[in-house]
Design an enzyme around this catalytic site. Sequence first.
Site, PDB file in Angstrom:
ATOM      1  N   CYS A  17     -31.778  37.226   1.001  1.00 51.80           N
ATOM      2  CA  CYS A  17     -31.527  36.043   1.843  1.00 51.80           C
ATOM      3  C   CYS A  17     -31.976  36.307   3.276  1.00 51.80           C
ATOM      4  CB  CYS A  17     -30.039  35.684   1.838  1.00 51.80           C
ATOM      5  SG  CYS A  17     -29.377  35.201   0.232  1.00 51.80           S
TER       6      CYS A  17
ATOM      7  N   CYS B 221     -26.485  39.177   1.670  1.00 51.36           N
ATOM      8  CA  CYS B 221     -27.594  39.292   0.725  1.00 51.36           C
ATOM      9  C   CYS B 221     -28.898  39.661   1.434  1.00 51.36           C
ATOM     10  CB  CYS B 221     -27.724  37.961  -0.024  1.00 51.36           C
ATOM     11  SG  CYS B 221     -29.283  37.703  -0.864  1.00 51.36           S
TER      12      CYS B 221
END
Length: 248
Positions: free
Chosen positions: A177, A174
Amino acid sequence: MKKILFVLALSTILSACGEGQLKVQDQNVSDFQVQDVNATNFKEVIEQGEGIILDVRTSEEVYSKGYIQDASLLDYYDEDFREKISLMSKDKDIYLYCASGGRSIEVVKMMEELGFKRVYHLNNGLMDWENAGFTLVKDALAKDDKIEELSLDEFEAMLVADKPILIDFHTVWCAPCRKMAPIIDKVEEDLKDMAIIRRIDLDKSKEVGKAYSIQGVPVFVIFKDGKEVWRHNGIISEEELKVQLNNI
């Protein structure tokens, strides 16, 4: 005869309306939107929007060819691909691509089924991107040694602490992230005397994600005395995280 001519005319109109757009479900029964765009338009919507760039090629393709800056990297052939893609924010625009467009078209269909709202699909994939002369990032992704895999029992045992605990629910593929990781590390360093901060790999800690209803990544949750007291989905500033921890 008139009926036949009417049907032919209606068919022509519908064909014209569909040009430049992938045919998915009837728009009358779904609010899902998908736009099939060339590389120039794809680059423009990325630069002007605040969505998520998604690369669905294999890791071998990513590392040998490079990827579009800030893309989330998720292999279409992963056996749990559908489960992983469900963790992405469904309300954000998705900028989707693969090598030549084949796999990403299949992902568009999957995203409609999963409830995503709007997808911009790169027609002909990175072939079109490279033919347009646009650059790719070719550096390897940095390893993050702070990501943990925990069972539900281990997670709940960790929550028994005399300090507030901030959990960063995270996945390695991600891009948001990855952007948040250095911010979380800075918060951890600055508030180490008053809070505990842990980064949990949601892909490998599925029991935890299910038990605490984690629907996307990144998700930040503060616990105190074993109970959840605050939650935030998506990117957040260092200052706001510190405010929340100081207010607990």
